[in-house]
Write an enzyme that holds these catalytic residues in place. Structure first.
Site, mmCIF file in Angstrom:
data_model
loop_
_atom_site.group_PDB
_atom_site.id
_atom_site.type_symbol
_atom_site.label_atom_id
_atom_site.label_comp_id
_atom_site.label_asym_id
_atom_site.label_seq_id
_atom_site.Cartn_x
_atom_site.Cartn_y
_atom_site.Cartn_z
ATOM 1 N N LYS A 143 0.843 -1.201 0.000
ATOM 2 C CA LYS A 143 0.000 0.000 0.000
ATOM 3 C C LYS A 143 0.876 1.249 0.000
ATOM 4 O O LYS A 143 0.585 2.228 -0.684
ATOM 5 C CB LYS A 143 -0.950 -0.024 1.199
ATOM 6 C CG LYS A 143 -2.153 -0.913 0.940
ATOM 7 C CD LYS A 143 -2.886 -1.316 2.188
ATOM 8 C CE LYS A 143 -3.898 -2.407 1.827
ATOM 9 N NZ LYS A 143 -4.412 -3.128 2.969
ATOM 10 N N GLN A 156 -5.652 -2.308 8.912
ATOM 11 C CA GLN A 156 -5.465 -3.627 8.300
ATOM 12 C C GLN A 156 -6.160 -4.689 9.152
ATOM 13 O O GLN A 156 -5.933 -4.769 10.356
ATOM 14 C CB GLN A 156 -3.965 -3.912 8.168
ATOM 15 C CG GLN A 156 -3.641 -5.180 7.406
ATOM 16 C CD GLN A 156 -4.014 -5.122 5.923
ATOM 17 O OE1 GLN A 156 -3.892 -4.086 5.282
ATOM 18 N NE2 GLN A 156 -4.480 -6.223 5.387
ATOM 19 N N ASP A 165 -11.905 1.935 2.820
ATOM 20 C CA ASP A 165 -12.210 0.520 2.618
ATOM 21 C C ASP A 165 -13.703 0.329 2.335
ATOM 22 O O ASP A 165 -14.113 -0.726 1.860
ATOM 23 C CB ASP A 165 -11.888 -0.271 3.905
ATOM 24 C CG ASP A 165 -10.542 -0.973 3.856
ATOM 25 O OD1 ASP A 165 -10.144 -1.395 2.753
ATOM 26 O OD2 ASP A 165 -9.911 -1.110 4.924
HETATM 27 N N1 GUN Z 1 -7.439 -7.527 5.177
HETATM 28 C C1 GUN Z 1 -7.631 -8.287 4.067
HETATM 29 N N2 GUN Z 1 -8.169 -7.539 3.088
HETATM 30 C C2 GUN Z 1 -8.331 -6.308 3.584
HETATM 31 C C3 GUN Z 1 -8.833 -5.083 3.049
HETATM 32 O O1 GUN Z 1 -9.275 -4.996 1.897
HETATM 33 N N3 GUN Z 1 -8.815 -4.023 3.889
HETATM 34 C C4 GUN Z 1 -8.372 -4.102 5.152
HETATM 35 N N4 GUN Z 1 -8.422 -3.013 5.894
HETATM 36 N N5 GUN Z 1 -7.906 -5.204 5.688
HETATM 37 C C5 GUN Z 1 -7.881 -6.295 4.894
#
Ligand code: GUN
Length: 284
Positions: free
Chosen positions: A53, A97, A120
């Site tokens: 990211k 996350q 998200d």
């Molecule tokens: N963990 C696995 N996929 C994701 C996602 O798309 N966003 C977040 N915040 N955590 C994750």
């Protein structure tokens, strides 16, 4: 033999558009999109996602801030950090996350993020917006899949779509996005009876199960579009939810793992962060 849907190439193309729009916005308004990523604990897979990211932010010219809390951190410490980022004008997107450690309540954590910065699209407000079709933030993985379909001129209109998996992150929002584009959608899950039979009716089959090679050739209709959201490890390394080698012979289009859906998720996260910054610039 299926045509391969190349998520890496499509992702590169969209990131370049985001980079150009970011440059233009910064020149015209002085606003630079900023994304904060919070990682709690030291799960190695999560650490890789977080690193990717940050790399993506650098690529498109965003400000990125990274916060790593120990697995033993208190929930109130995480909530206090979210409060601080909610109030930070340099930050337009906040991502915690997932999963968070067991002693934390993920629902409470997500609910604390300002819905305007919830890139998200996991908050109740943003999920509700996705259900009704009135949304600014797209759920990243499903939206990445919709972008791939568009790029390859695959229209869901009137088609029979089957989604295997009903998670809040992928399966449910995926079904909704396909529905908004006028597909006839069936969601299958672990309790579904006659799963193979239902899958065989799909013009578009999306596998988000989390089980290596779960979708076998006999579950796929000749000429179907097969989208693989899986990220599993087996004896040969990374593999998807689809038995690629066999299904490739039957499908018209297929996404590989890696290089299919994966790169698109982060790209759409960048898109949401840009959208948030643009809205903040307009005082919305
Ligand atoms: N963990 C696995 N996929 C994701 C996602 O798309 N966003 C977040 N915040 N955590 C994750």
């Amino acid at each position: 033999m299926a045509q391969i849907i190349n998520g890496k190439e499509t992702s590169k193309k969209i990131r370049e558009q985001i980079r150009l729009e970011t440059e233009k916005m910064q020149k015209e308004t002085g606003i630079r999109p900023g994304l904060a990523v919070i990682l709690v604990g030291d799960d190695p897979a999560s650490a890789i996602y977080v690193r990717n990211k940050k790399k993506a932010c650098d690529e498109v010219g965003f400000l990125s801030k990274e916060f790593v809390l120990p697995a033993t951190a208190k929930e109130e410490d995480l909530l206090a950090l979210i409060d601080q980022l909610n109030a930070d004008p340099e930050i337009h997107g906040i991502l915690v996350q997932l999963p968070v450690p067991k002693h934390m309540d993920a629902k409470k954590v997500i609910a604390r993020i300002d819905p305007k910065k919830d890139v998200d699209a996991f908050s109740f407000e943003n999920v509700g917006r996705i259900v009704t079709g009135d949304f600014d933030f797209v759920p990243c993985t499903p939206a990445g899949i919709m972008e791939l379909l568009a790029e390859y001129r695959i229209s869901p209109e009137g088609k029979r779509a089957v989604v295997i998996g009903r998670s809040n992150i992928v399966g449910k929002p995926m079904a909704l996005l396909l529905l908004h584009q006028n597909a006839t959608v069936t969601v299958c899950h672990s309790r579904t009876e006659n799963l193979a039979e239902i899958c065989r009716e799909a013009d578009i089959l999306v596998a988000a199960v989390g089980k290596a090679k779960f979708v076998t050739e006999d579950m796929v209709k000749e000429g179907a579009v097969v989208i693989d959201v899986g990220m599993n490890r087996d004896e040969n390394g990374l593999c998807g939810d689809v038995d690629f080698a066999a299904v490739e012979k039957k499908a018209s289009y297929i996404t590989p793992v890696p290089g299919g859906v994966g790169p698109m998720t982060i790209t759409l996260l960048m898109k949401n962060t840009l959208t948030s910054a643009q809205k903040a610039g307009k005082g919305e």
